[in-house]
Scaffold this motif. Structure first.
Motif, mmCIF file in Angstrom:
data_model
loop_
_atom_site.group_PDB
_atom_site.id
_atom_site.type_symbol
_atom_site.label_atom_id
_atom_site.label_comp_id
_atom_site.label_asym_id
_atom_site.label_seq_id
_atom_site.Cartn_x
_atom_site.Cartn_y
_atom_site.Cartn_z
ATOM 1 N N ASP A 82 9.414 -12.862 -0.551
ATOM 2 C CA ASP A 82 10.238 -13.855 -0.148
ATOM 3 C C ASP A 82 11.866 -13.682 -0.474
ATOM 4 N N GLU A 83 12.011 -13.194 -1.833
ATOM 5 C CA GLU A 83 13.339 -13.416 -2.371
ATOM 6 C C GLU A 83 14.203 -11.930 -1.636
ATOM 7 N N SER A 84 13.290 -10.877 -1.390
ATOM 8 C CA SER A 84 13.823 -9.520 -1.409
ATOM 9 C C SER A 84 13.522 -9.162 -0.059
ATOM 10 N N GLU A 85 13.204 -10.070 0.862
ATOM 11 C CA GLU A 85 12.788 -9.662 2.278
ATOM 12 C C GLU A 85 13.661 -8.414 2.934
ATOM 13 N N ALA A 86 14.781 -9.155 2.725
ATOM 14 C CA ALA A 86 15.926 -8.047 3.628
ATOM 15 C C ALA A 86 15.768 -6.577 2.993
ATOM 16 N N SER A 87 15.777 -6.420 1.799
ATOM 17 C CA SER A 87 15.726 -5.083 1.253
ATOM 18 C C SER A 87 14.365 -4.363 1.254
ATOM 19 N N LEU A 88 13.309 -5.144 1.142
ATOM 20 C CA LEU A 88 11.866 -4.474 1.493
ATOM 21 C C LEU A 88 11.613 -4.136 2.890
ATOM 22 N N ARG A 89 12.301 -4.917 3.857
ATOM 23 C CA ARG A 89 12.129 -4.461 5.308
ATOM 24 C C ARG A 89 13.247 -3.332 5.607
ATOM 25 N N MET A 90 14.194 -2.893 4.928
ATOM 26 C CA MET A 90 15.010 -1.644 5.021
ATOM 27 C C MET A 90 14.126 -0.475 4.535
ATOM 28 N N ILE A 91 13.190 -0.760 3.529
ATOM 29 C CA ILE A 91 12.593 0.159 2.932
ATOM 30 C C ILE A 91 11.442 0.390 3.820
ATOM 31 N N LEU A 92 10.684 -0.740 4.014
ATOM 32 C CA LEU A 92 9.221 -0.332 4.723
ATOM 33 C C LEU A 92 9.434 -0.379 6.141
ATOM 34 N N GLY A 93 10.369 -0.955 6.604
ATOM 35 C CA GLY A 93 10.295 -1.379 8.135
ATOM 36 C C GLY A 93 9.747 -2.500 8.484
ATOM 37 N N ASP A 94 9.834 -3.110 9.629
ATOM 38 C CA ASP A 94 9.534 -4.348 9.668
ATOM 39 C C ASP A 94 7.764 -4.512 10.037
ATOM 40 N N ALA A 95 7.110 -3.466 10.534
ATOM 41 C CA ALA A 95 5.654 -3.735 10.904
ATOM 42 C C ALA A 95 5.076 -3.712 9.327
ATOM 43 N N GLN A 96 5.392 -2.710 8.565
ATOM 44 C CA GLN A 96 4.814 -2.538 7.221
ATOM 45 C C GLN A 96 5.020 -3.726 6.499
ATOM 46 N N PHE A 97 6.322 -4.134 6.486
ATOM 47 C CA PHE A 97 6.612 -5.212 5.607
ATOM 48 C C PHE A 97 5.799 -6.545 5.876
ATOM 49 N N GLU A 98 5.685 -6.637 7.225
ATOM 50 C CA GLU A 98 4.963 -7.962 7.830
ATOM 51 C C GLU A 98 3.435 -7.486 7.506
ATOM 52 N N GLU A 99 2.662 -6.363 7.491
ATOM 53 C CA GLU A 99 1.416 -6.340 7.096
ATOM 54 C C GLU A 99 1.263 -6.509 5.603
ATOM 55 N N VAL A 100 2.157 -6.048 4.705
ATOM 56 C CA VAL A 100 1.933 -6.590 3.243
ATOM 57 C C VAL A 100 2.098 -7.769 2.935
ATOM 58 N N ALA A 101 2.986 -8.445 3.625
ATOM 59 C CA ALA A 101 3.250 -9.951 3.237
ATOM 60 C C ALA A 101 2.365 -10.690 3.819
ATOM 61 N N ALA A 102 1.726 -10.387 4.860
ATOM 62 C CA ALA A 102 0.697 -11.049 5.409
ATOM 63 C C ALA A 102 -0.775 -11.249 4.334
ATOM 64 N N ARG A 135 0.764 1.500 0.359
ATOM 65 C CA ARG A 135 0.631 2.849 -0.046
ATOM 66 C C ARG A 135 0.527 3.897 1.033
ATOM 67 N N ARG A 136 0.518 3.279 2.295
ATOM 68 C CA ARG A 136 0.355 4.347 3.291
ATOM 69 C C ARG A 136 1.262 5.280 3.086
ATOM 70 N N PRO A 137 0.587 6.529 3.406
ATOM 71 C CA PRO A 137 1.328 7.734 3.612
ATOM 72 C C PRO A 137 2.730 7.907 4.111
ATOM 73 N N GLY A 138 3.677 8.451 3.616
ATOM 74 C CA GLY A 138 4.831 8.423 4.444
ATOM 75 C C GLY A 138 5.769 7.412 3.981
ATOM 76 N N GLN A 139 5.340 6.205 3.147
ATOM 77 C CA GLN A 139 5.783 4.972 3.267
ATOM 78 C C GLN A 139 6.179 4.858 1.435
ATOM 79 N N ALA A 140 5.076 4.171 0.975
ATOM 80 C CA ALA A 140 5.208 3.866 -0.332
ATOM 81 C C ALA A 140 4.490 4.709 -1.305
ATOM 82 N N GLY A 141 4.000 5.934 -0.819
ATOM 83 C CA GLY A 141 3.152 6.754 -1.653
ATOM 84 C C GLY A 141 3.687 7.211 -2.969
#
Length: 210
Positions: A169-189, A204-210
């Protein structure tokens, strides 16, 4: 100047009888002492389970055992996070019965309804007249894509720590920049359903947060 609101109120209202149903101390410990986050979790639980066992029962009546199993798994995680130990045990038994087709599903459902109703009743008492937790201000520079946030989120999810929800919640903007919108939404959900295993898988999807 901040107000002294929900935290003390909830703990003071949690008498011995209430703690047998919802162990407030355990729940607060699970979120590393963040009482505002815990209060929000209680409110979310009360909202999400206002229909009691009906969603699971409806899934079973429709023959959708996979959905019933998923719902019981989510309930088990949510009950554990708020410290509702008896409900956690009942939901865990139901999840196991559905997974193994043990034949005890009906018995588990019979136990689930009163256990869940008891928790909701306790939450009504704990949250009565307690003002909503105040929104946390985002830290300075939160819009900066700091990769250290990813490591912190990963650590929280690996430990099943409810503070992961707060961080999202607090770092949504930063995490969206790192992960991209689709992956952030999946993790947050997944995290907001207390399904930390699924959240970790998405993170941990390859190429993102591995």
């Amino acid at each position: 100047m901040t107000e002294d609101h929900t935290p003390g109120t909830i703990e003071l209202r949690a008498g011995a009888a209430a703690r047998e149903v919802v162990d407030v101390g355990d729940g607060i410990d699970r979120v590393m002492g963040d009482r505002d986050l815990y209060a929000r979790m209680l409110r979310r639980f009360r909202k999400d389970y206002s229909d009691g066992d009906q969603p699971i029962r409806a899934a079973l009546d429709a023959g959708d055992r996979a959905l019933a199993h998923r719902l019981s798994h989510t309930l088990k995680g949510a009950a554990g996070m708020i410290g509702a130990r008896p409900l956690h045990q009942v939901a865990s038994a139901l999840e196991t019965a559905l997974r193994t087709s043990s034949g005890s599903e009906a018995q588990c459902m019979d136990a689930l309804k009163p256990a869940l109703a008891q928790v909701i009743s306790i939450l009504d008492m704990l949250l009565n007249d307690a003002p909503p937790a105040m929104a946390h201000a985002s830290p300075a520079g939160a819009a900066t894509a700091d990769p250290a946030l990813l490591a912190e989120l990963l650590d929280l999810l690996m430990n099943g720590d409810g503070a992961a929800i707060d961080l999202l919640d607090e770092s949504e903007a930063s995490l969206r920049m790192i992960l991209g919108d689709a992956q952030f939404e999946e993790v947050a959900a997944a995290a907001n359903e207390f399904d930390y295993e699924r959240a970790l898988g998405a993170l941990r999807r390859p190429g993102q947060a591995g």
